[in-house]
Motif scaffolding. Sequence first.
Motif, PDB file in Angstrom:
ATOM      1  N   PHE A 107      28.499  -2.442 -50.553  1.00 29.48           N
ATOM      2  CA  PHE A 107      27.772  -3.415 -51.369  1.00 29.48           C
ATOM      3  C   PHE A 107      26.275  -3.323 -51.116  1.00 29.48           C
ATOM      4  CE2 PHE A 107      28.899  -5.666 -47.456  1.00 29.48           C
ATOM      5  CZ  PHE A 107      27.744  -6.369 -47.134  1.00 29.48           C
ATOM      6  N   LYS A 108      25.497  -3.663 -52.151  1.00 21.43           N
ATOM      7  CA  LYS A 108      24.044  -3.519 -52.131  1.00 21.43           C
ATOM      8  C   LYS A 108      23.408  -4.898 -52.230  1.00 21.43           C
ATOM      9  CE  LYS A 108      24.905   0.705 -54.753  1.00 21.43           C
ATOM     10  NZ  LYS A 108      24.686   1.421 -56.040  1.00 21.43           N
ATOM     11  N   ARG A 109      23.189  -5.518 -51.095  1.00 21.11           N
ATOM     12  CA  ARG A 109      22.637  -6.870 -51.091  1.00 21.11           C
ATOM     13  C   ARG A 109      21.217  -6.916 -51.643  1.00 21.11           C
ATOM     14  NH1 ARG A 109      24.956 -10.880 -47.796  1.00 21.11           N
ATOM     15  NH2 ARG A 109      25.707  -9.309 -46.320  1.00 21.11           N
ATOM     16  N   ASN A 110      20.502  -5.805 -51.541  1.00 19.04           N
ATOM     17  CA  ASN A 110      19.114  -5.774 -52.010  1.00 19.04           C
ATOM     18  C   ASN A 110      18.998  -5.394 -53.484  1.00 19.04           C
ATOM     19  OD1 ASN A 110      19.889  -3.096 -51.687  1.00 19.04           O
ATOM     20  ND2 ASN A 110      17.902  -2.412 -50.910  1.00 19.04           N
ATOM     21  N   ALA A 111      20.114  -5.347 -54.198  1.00 20.11           N
ATOM     22  CA  ALA A 111      20.106  -4.942 -55.607  1.00 20.11           C
ATOM     23  C   ALA A 111      19.189  -5.789 -56.489  1.00 20.11           C
ATOM     24  CB  ALA A 111      21.532  -4.954 -56.155  1.00 20.11           C
ATOM     25  N   PRO A 112      19.209  -7.117 -56.385  1.00 17.73           N
ATOM     26  CA  PRO A 112      18.326  -7.910 -57.260  1.00 17.73           C
ATOM     27  C   PRO A 112      16.847  -7.578 -57.081  1.00 17.73           C
ATOM     28  CG  PRO A 112      20.015  -9.303 -56.275  1.00 17.73           C
ATOM     29  CD  PRO A 112      20.096  -7.990 -55.580  1.00 17.73           C
ATOM     30  N   GLN A 113      16.420  -7.344 -55.855  1.00 13.66           N
ATOM     31  CA  GLN A 113      15.011  -7.006 -55.608  1.00 13.66           C
ATOM     32  C   GLN A 113      14.668  -5.643 -56.211  1.00 13.66           C
ATOM     33  OE1 GLN A 113      17.153  -8.042 -53.039  1.00 13.66           O
ATOM     34  NE2 GLN A 113      16.409 -10.150 -53.232  1.00 13.66           N
ATOM     35  N   LEU A 114      15.565  -4.674 -56.002  1.00 19.35           N
ATOM     36  CA  LEU A 114      15.339  -3.343 -56.563  1.00 19.35           C
ATOM     37  C   LEU A 114      15.336  -3.381 -58.084  1.00 19.35           C
ATOM     38  CD1 LEU A 114      17.649  -1.225 -54.215  1.00 19.35           C
ATOM     39  CD2 LEU A 114      15.151  -1.371 -54.141  1.00 19.35           C
ATOM     40  N   LEU A 115      16.193  -4.222 -58.648  1.00 25.25           N
ATOM     41  CA  LEU A 115      16.255  -4.356 -60.107  1.00 25.25           C
ATOM     42  C   LEU A 115      14.947  -4.887 -60.667  1.00 25.25           C
ATOM     43  CD1 LEU A 115      17.879  -4.399 -62.774  1.00 25.25           C
ATOM     44  CD2 LEU A 115      18.649  -6.697 -62.137  1.00 25.25           C
ATOM     45  N   GLU A 116      14.409  -5.925 -60.045  1.00 23.32           N
ATOM     46  CA  GLU A 116      13.161  -6.504 -60.542  1.00 23.32           C
ATOM     47  C   GLU A 116      12.000  -5.528 -60.403  1.00 23.32           C
ATOM     48  OE1 GLU A 116      11.107 -10.826 -60.851  1.00 23.32           O
ATOM     49  OE2 GLU A 116      12.342 -10.448 -59.075  1.00 23.32           O
ATOM     50  N   GLU A 117      11.994  -4.773 -59.321  1.00 22.98           N
ATOM     51  CA  GLU A 117      10.950  -3.763 -59.142  1.00 22.98           C
ATOM     52  C   GLU A 117      11.017  -2.726 -60.264  1.00 22.98           C
ATOM     53  OE1 GLU A 117      11.445  -2.064 -55.279  1.00 22.98           O
ATOM     54  OE2 GLU A 117      11.026  -3.951 -54.213  1.00 22.98           O
ATOM     55  N   LYS A 118      12.225  -2.363 -60.654  1.00 25.69           N
ATOM     56  CA  LYS A 118      12.387  -1.340 -61.695  1.00 25.69           C
ATOM     57  C   LYS A 118      11.919  -1.834 -63.048  1.00 25.69           C
ATOM     58  CE  LYS A 118      13.855   2.473 -63.599  1.00 25.69           C
ATOM     59  NZ  LYS A 118      13.201   3.776 -63.329  1.00 25.69           N
ATOM     60  N   ILE A 119      12.386  -3.009 -63.459  1.00 27.94           N
ATOM     61  CA  ILE A 119      12.080  -3.450 -64.829  1.00 27.94           C
ATOM     62  C   ILE A 119      10.639  -3.934 -64.973  1.00 27.94           C
ATOM     63  CG2 ILE A 119      14.492  -4.007 -65.276  1.00 27.94           C
ATOM     64  CD1 ILE A 119      13.824  -6.959 -65.004  1.00 27.94           C
ATOM     65  N   THR A 120       9.964  -4.177 -63.867  1.00 29.77           N
ATOM     66  CA  THR A 120       8.550  -4.571 -63.951  1.00 29.77           C
ATOM     67  C   THR A 120       7.615  -3.394 -63.672  1.00 29.77           C
ATOM     68  OG1 THR A 120       8.595  -5.322 -61.631  1.00 29.77           O
ATOM     69  CG2 THR A 120       8.987  -6.973 -63.342  1.00 29.77           C
ATOM     70  N   SER A 121       8.190  -2.208 -63.463  1.00 31.33           N
ATOM     71  CA  SER A 121       7.357  -1.033 -63.228  1.00 31.33           C
ATOM     72  C   SER A 121       6.592  -0.670 -64.503  1.00 31.33           C
ATOM     73  CB  SER A 121       8.203   0.155 -62.766  1.00 31.33           C
ATOM     74  OG  SER A 121       9.161   0.498 -63.746  1.00 31.33           O
ATOM     75  N   LYS A 122       5.526   0.023 -64.342  1.00 28.67           N
ATOM     76  CA  LYS A 122       4.572   0.267 -65.424  1.00 28.67           C
ATOM     77  C   LYS A 122       5.189   0.922 -66.653  1.00 28.67           C
ATOM     78  CE  LYS A 122       0.176   2.599 -66.378  1.00 28.67           C
ATOM     79  NZ  LYS A 122      -0.916   3.443 -65.802  1.00 28.67           N
ATOM     80  N   ASN A 123       6.052   1.909 -66.463  1.00 29.35           N
ATOM     81  CA  ASN A 123       6.536   2.701 -67.589  1.00 29.35           C
ATOM     82  C   ASN A 123       7.879   2.234 -68.149  1.00 29.35           C
ATOM     83  OD1 ASN A 123       4.296   4.458 -67.497  1.00 29.35           O
ATOM     84  ND2 ASN A 123       5.243   5.629 -65.851  1.00 29.35           N
ATOM     85  N   TRP A 124       8.451   1.159 -67.609  1.00 31.32           N
ATOM     86  CA  TRP A 124       9.750   0.707 -68.090  1.00 31.32           C
ATOM     87  C   TRP A 124       9.611   0.042 -69.463  1.00 31.32           C
ATOM     88  CZ3 TRP A 124      14.505   1.928 -67.146  1.00 31.32           C
ATOM     89  CH2 TRP A 124      15.545   1.126 -67.638  1.00 31.32           C
ATOM     90  N   GLN A 125      10.465   0.454 -70.412  1.00 31.12           N
ATOM     91  CA  GLN A 125      10.326   0.022 -71.799  1.00 31.12           C
ATOM     92  C   GLN A 125      11.413  -0.951 -72.271  1.00 31.12           C
ATOM     93  OE1 GLN A 125       7.644   0.803 -73.836  1.00 31.12           O
ATOM     94  NE2 GLN A 125       6.872   1.489 -71.849  1.00 31.12           N
ATOM     95  N   GLY A 126      12.182  -1.490 -71.367  1.00 31.39           N
ATOM     96  CA  GLY A 126      13.159  -2.505 -71.755  1.00 31.39           C
ATOM     97  C   GLY A 126      14.466  -1.977 -72.290  1.00 31.39           C
ATOM     98  N   ASN A 127      14.833  -0.760 -71.903  1.00 29.16           N
ATOM     99  CA  ASN A 127      16.133  -0.221 -72.310  1.00 29.16           C
ATOM    100  C   ASN A 127      17.263  -1.072 -71.730  1.00 29.16           C
ATOM    101  OD1 ASN A 127      14.104   2.145 -71.662  1.00 29.16           O
ATOM    102  ND2 ASN A 127      15.388   2.840 -73.345  1.00 29.16           N
ATOM    103  N   THR A 128      18.334  -1.240 -72.496  1.00 32.01           N
ATOM    104  CA  THR A 128      19.474  -2.032 -72.027  1.00 32.01           C
ATOM    105  C   THR A 128      20.039  -1.449 -70.736  1.00 32.01           C
ATOM    106  OG1 THR A 128      20.074  -2.698 -74.265  1.00 32.01           O
ATOM    107  CG2 THR A 128      21.798  -2.842 -72.591  1.00 32.01           C
ATOM    108  N   ILE A 129      20.273  -2.310 -69.762  1.00 29.49           N
ATOM    109  CA  ILE A 129      20.907  -1.920 -68.503  1.00 29.49           C
ATOM    110  C   ILE A 129      22.305  -2.530 -68.478  1.00 29.49           C
ATOM    111  CG2 ILE A 129      20.823  -2.093 -65.980  1.00 29.49           C
ATOM    112  CD1 ILE A 129      17.771  -2.292 -66.215  1.00 29.49           C
ATOM    113  N   VAL A 130      23.304  -1.695 -68.174  1.00 26.22           N
ATOM    114  CA  VAL A 130      24.696  -2.137 -68.193  1.00 26.22           C
ATOM    115  C   VAL A 130      25.226  -2.295 -66.764  1.00 26.22           C
ATOM    116  CG1 VAL A 130      27.043  -1.583 -68.942  1.00 26.22           C
ATOM    117  CG2 VAL A 130      25.094  -0.998 -70.407  1.00 26.22           C
ATOM    118  N   PHE A 131      25.796  -3.454 -66.504  1.00 26.28           N
ATOM    119  CA  PHE A 131      26.491  -3.722 -65.244  1.00 26.28           C
ATOM    120  C   PHE A 131      28.004  -3.674 -65.528  1.00 26.28           C
ATOM    121  CE2 PHE A 131      22.463  -5.900 -65.122  1.00 26.28           C
ATOM    122  CZ  PHE A 131      22.009  -5.771 -63.814  1.00 26.28           C
ATOM    123  N   SER A 132      28.786  -2.743 -65.043  1.00 23.31           N
ATOM    124  CA  SER A 132      28.388  -1.594 -64.266  1.00 23.31           C
ATOM    125  C   SER A 132      28.954  -0.357 -64.951  1.00 23.31           C
ATOM    126  CB  SER A 132      28.977  -1.672 -62.865  1.00 23.31           C
ATOM    127  OG  SER A 132      28.615  -2.853 -62.179  1.00 23.31           O
ATOM    128  N   GLY A 133      28.272   0.726 -64.866  1.00 24.25           N
ATOM    129  CA  GLY A 133      28.771   1.938 -65.497  1.00 24.25           C
ATOM    130  C   GLY A 133      29.823   2.644 -64.676  1.00 24.25           C
TER     131      GLY A 133
END
Length: 356
Positions: A107-133
């Motif tokens: 399990f990845k307890r730090n997932a929410p933090q990593l997720l927010e870092e990703k979607i707020t990164s400069k080049n992220w364009q809001g593509n749909t993210i699916v939980f879980s592939g």
Amino acid sequence: MSADFLKGRGAQKNVHNRFFKNSHEVLDEYLNFCEVEGEEADKNKTNYIEVFPKTFVNKVESPDVGMGFSANPYQGCEHGCVYCYARNSHEYWGYGAGLDFERNILFKRNAPQLLEEKITSKNWQGNTIVFSGNTDCYQPLERKLEITRKCLEVMLKWKHPTGIITKNSLILRDLDILKEMAKLNIISTNISITSLSEDTRRLLEPRTASIKQRLKTVETLSENGIPVRVMMAPIIPSLNSHEILPLVKKVAELGANDVGYTIVRLNGQIAEIFKDWAHKTIPDKAERILNQIAECHGGNLNDSNWGRRMKGEGTISEQVKDTMTIAKKRYLKDRKIEALDASHFLQLKNPQMKLF
């Protein structure tokens, strides 16, 4: 059913990790010793192991999966679905695709933090993210850790397009978040229902929510305005292939917007796991089912070719396709799931867009 059937598990054996040079086996002498001493040779317990990834959102390269990005709070899955294509991925973590996959859950307890870092990164364009592939984001451990819920809180905070795939009614715990997301058209859900038979469910998917609970989940999501697609995945010839019409009819009555399907394919180590399971649980049908699976994939139990592997080929696959087409025309006519809206996220991330 075989006398040595392992209750509560899908896989009935562990298989060797193909990346490892050495393997081990349990000898009869050890089993005899345990029996004499009154000890358990295999305690059949689930282990939970925290891991610390540096990234969380994965780009999906396959063109026939239907998603661009996925996020998996857990690796391995206690649901234990014997046919699960994700079993092979457990080998990359140093475990086997058989019993290890459902008994060693990372399990990845730090997932929410990593997720927010990703979607707020400069080049992220809001593509749909699916939980879980890969593995189910609402498997039993989620009830305690709430990693998926915390990730959904991040997605709602940023009004980000989100997809969910699960076969667990635990998703209803997060109905409060999902309803808010539905108002913005940033959520779609996919509920996996492979059969209407509880007996079939117990054999194929031993630690999943009951069929009754899953049908109730479809109904509740629909009643709350949350788009829901039912995935009849996989369809296994001579095991659940006869249920297409009644299953589509039932979920349509409960408000499903769509139904999707795949034909089972036994990729990698799953062929060995499935064959062992079939001969132990349904010995009178095992060879017939395996032969018909092979007929759907050019004589092999697996087909890895993109564009063909998910739906198969040949007479049986065509029959499944035609039956599903009839079912959807009859019971789901004029229903669809709208494309998710990324504009809320893009405006929130870059308020200057409102000027244009």
